[in-house]
Design a protein around this motif. Structure first.
Motif, PDB file in Angstrom:
ATOM      1  N   ILE A   1       0.870  -1.180   0.000  1.00  0.00           N
ATOM      2  CA  ILE A   1       0.000   0.000   0.000  1.00  0.00           C
ATOM      3  C   ILE A   1       0.905   1.228   0.000  1.00  0.00           C
ATOM      4  O   ILE A   1       1.635   1.459   0.960  1.00  0.00           O
ATOM      5  CB  ILE A   1      -0.923   0.042   1.229  1.00  0.00           C
ATOM      6  N   GLY A   2       0.870   1.999  -1.092  1.00  0.00           N
ATOM      7  CA  GLY A   2       1.745   3.160  -1.157  1.00  0.00           C
ATOM      8  C   GLY A   2       1.544   3.963  -2.423  1.00  0.00           C
ATOM      9  O   GLY A   2       0.407   4.148  -2.890  1.00  0.00           O
ATOM     10  N   ASP A   3       2.651   4.398  -3.026  1.00  0.00           N
ATOM     11  CA  ASP A   3       2.601   5.345  -4.139  1.00  0.00           C
ATOM     12  C   ASP A   3       2.570   4.681  -5.519  1.00  0.00           C
ATOM     13  O   ASP A   3       2.523   5.388  -6.531  1.00  0.00           O
ATOM     14  CB  ASP A   3       3.816   6.278  -4.075  1.00  0.00           C
ATOM     15  N   ILE A   4       2.622   3.355  -5.571  1.00  0.00           N
ATOM     16  CA  ILE A   4       2.607   2.635  -6.851  1.00  0.00           C
ATOM     17  C   ILE A   4       1.517   1.587  -6.835  1.00  0.00           C
ATOM     18  O   ILE A   4       1.272   0.940  -5.811  1.00  0.00           O
ATOM     19  CB  ILE A   4       3.973   1.958  -7.123  1.00  0.00           C
ATOM     20  N   GLY A   5       0.847   1.409  -7.970  1.00  0.00           N
ATOM     21  CA  GLY A   5      -0.060   0.281  -8.135  1.00  0.00           C
ATOM     22  C   GLY A   5      -1.434   0.461  -7.539  1.00  0.00           C
ATOM     23  O   GLY A   5      -1.952   1.563  -7.397  1.00  0.00           O
TER      24      GLY A   5
ATOM     25  N   ILE B   1      -1.749  -5.703   8.813  1.00  0.00           N
ATOM     26  CA  ILE B   1      -1.156  -4.607   8.060  1.00  0.00           C
ATOM     27  C   ILE B   1       0.065  -4.091   8.811  1.00  0.00           C
ATOM     28  O   ILE B   1       0.110  -4.116  10.045  1.00  0.00           O
ATOM     29  CB  ILE B   1      -2.193  -3.481   7.849  1.00  0.00           C
ATOM     30  N   ARG B   2       1.088  -3.659   8.056  1.00  0.00           N
ATOM     31  CA  ARG B   2       2.317  -3.163   8.648  1.00  0.00           C
ATOM     32  C   ARG B   2       2.541  -1.694   8.319  1.00  0.00           C
ATOM     33  O   ARG B   2       2.517  -1.311   7.154  1.00  0.00           O
ATOM     34  CB  ARG B   2       3.530  -3.924   8.113  1.00  0.00           C
ATOM     35  N   TYR B   3       2.797  -0.899   9.360  1.00  0.00           N
ATOM     36  CA  TYR B   3       3.265   0.471   9.165  1.00  0.00           C
ATOM     37  C   TYR B   3       4.782   0.453   9.247  1.00  0.00           C
ATOM     38  O   TYR B   3       5.362  -0.075  10.202  1.00  0.00           O
ATOM     39  CB  TYR B   3       2.674   1.399  10.226  1.00  0.00           C
ATOM     40  N   THR B   4       5.464   1.037   8.253  1.00  0.00           N
ATOM     41  CA  THR B   4       6.908   0.876   8.121  1.00  0.00           C
ATOM     42  C   THR B   4       7.736   2.076   8.573  1.00  0.00           C
ATOM     43  O   THR B   4       8.954   1.964   8.698  1.00  0.00           O
ATOM     44  CB  THR B   4       7.277   0.597   6.653  1.00  0.00           C
ATOM     45  N   PHE B   5       7.122   3.250   8.765  1.00  0.00           N
ATOM     46  CA  PHE B   5       7.837   4.483   9.116  1.00  0.00           C
ATOM     47  C   PHE B   5       8.757   4.957   7.987  1.00  0.00           C
ATOM     48  O   PHE B   5       9.554   5.881   8.183  1.00  0.00           O
ATOM     49  CB  PHE B   5       8.678   4.316  10.396  1.00  0.00           C
ATOM     50  N   LYS B   6       8.687   4.325   6.803  1.00  0.00           N
ATOM     51  CA  LYS B   6       9.563   4.662   5.687  1.00  0.00           C
ATOM     52  C   LYS B   6       8.743   4.843   4.415  1.00  0.00           C
ATOM     53  O   LYS B   6       7.648   4.307   4.277  1.00  0.00           O
ATOM     54  CB  LYS B   6      10.613   3.565   5.460  1.00  0.00           C
TER      55      LYS B   6
ATOM     56  N   PRO C   1       5.810  12.651  -0.287  1.00  0.00           N
ATOM     57  CA  PRO C   1       6.929  12.379   0.629  1.00  0.00           C
ATOM     58  C   PRO C   1       6.505  12.295   2.090  1.00  0.00           C
ATOM     59  O   PRO C   1       7.274  11.809   2.932  1.00  0.00           O
ATOM     60  CB  PRO C   1       7.873  13.556   0.396  1.00  0.00           C
ATOM     61  N   ASN C   2       5.312  12.757   2.411  1.00  0.00           N
ATOM     62  CA  ASN C   2       4.813  12.715   3.793  1.00  0.00           C
ATOM     63  C   ASN C   2       3.947  11.490   4.063  1.00  0.00           C
ATOM     64  O   ASN C   2       3.369  11.362   5.146  1.00  0.00           O
ATOM     65  CB  ASN C   2       4.012  13.980   4.093  1.00  0.00           C
ATOM     66  N   SER C   3       3.835  10.589   3.086  1.00  0.00           N
ATOM     67  CA  SER C   3       3.016   9.385   3.237  1.00  0.00           C
ATOM     68  C   SER C   3       3.913   8.151   3.196  1.00  0.00           C
ATOM     69  O   SER C   3       4.498   7.838   2.154  1.00  0.00           O
ATOM     70  CB  SER C   3       1.961   9.318   2.125  1.00  0.00           C
ATOM     71  N   ASP C   4       4.048   7.461   4.328  1.00  0.00           N
ATOM     72  CA  ASP C   4       4.929   6.299   4.401  1.00  0.00           C
ATOM     73  C   ASP C   4       4.267   5.056   3.801  1.00  0.00           C
ATOM     74  O   ASP C   4       3.050   5.001   3.620  1.00  0.00           O
ATOM     75  CB  ASP C   4       5.322   6.017   5.860  1.00  0.00           C
TER      76      ASP C   4
END
Length: 224
Positions: free
Chosen positions: A34-38, A171-176, A197-200
């Motif tokens: 879950i992030g900026d791709i896909g 679900i995992r929050y990665t801090f990265k 850049p503010n969304s890990d």
């Protein structure tokens, strides 16, 4: 009053101290990012995930657990729901190796060696470390280890004597923000500077565990 309190504490401690039923087994399922791709769906497994799990049943409702999991995390903008991502066309793959410790809280009493305590939903809270590939400031790949916080839900049941099966999703929050190959320090490189850049980054494991119970059966009288 003080004597009665001491009696209650003694009953609790002696009951817990005899609860030495352990479980060990395997996890198999799927993973998704879950992030900026896909894809923008939160739970949509698209890669195989495997691992091991060990548990210590502290009480019929509280279980301490340790997990080790591996997957080849992947996503592609062709799977996205937004036209922007589909037209952008980014994708990534990353080998994820995770180890974590935590607690599993069952809604109902559960035990693989006691009659009647055969199934229950549960929640998971853990803390761990994840090792993955990232892009450093000179554009080269390197392996990185980072803190991760897995939380989730599941449902477990007795399959046969001393054998249990469970379905869970966590679900995992990665801090990265670099699991997908992102690095906002590489200004002007669209392959490594994208998204917010503010969304890990997050990722999810969904699957089943099969465990075998062993050790001295717990005496849970008077323990929640």
């Amino acid at each position: 009053m003080r004597q009665r309190l001491l009696v209650y504490i003694f009953i609790f401690v002696t009951s817990v101290s005899s609860a030495q039923l352990y479980e060990a087994g395997a996890f198999i399922g799927g993973s998704n990012y879950i992030g900026d791709i896909g894809s923008e769906y939160y739970i949509q497994p698209n890669r195989i995930a495997i691992g091991g799990i060990a548990k210590f049943n502290f009480t019929p409702r509280i279980t301490f657990r340790a997990t080790g999991l591996y997957t080849r995390l992947h996503d592609d903008d062709v799977r996205a729901q937004s036209n922007f991502r589909q037209n952008r066309g980014l994708k990534f793959r990353n080998s994820i190796l995770e180890a974590s410790l935590g607690v599993e809280f069952s809604f109902f009493k559960y035990s693989l060696n006691k009659t009647g305590f055969t199934q229950t939903p549960y929640i998971i809270a853990q803390i761990g470390a994840v090792n993955y590939s990232s892009v450093n400031d000179d554009g080269n790949k390197t392996r990185t280890t980072s803190l991760v916080l897995p939380v989730g839900i599941g449902y477990k049941m007795k399959l046969m004597e001393n054998v249990g099966i469970a379905f869970e999703s966590s679900i995992r929050y990665t801090f990265k923000d670099n699991i997908d190959g992102n690095n906002h320090n590489l200004v002007g490189n669209p392959n490594h500077t994208f998204g917010n850049p503010n969304s890990d980054d997050w990722y999810v494991f969904t699957g089943i565990t099969i465990v075998y119970a062993f050790g001295r059966p717990g005496c849970y009288t008077g323990v929640f």
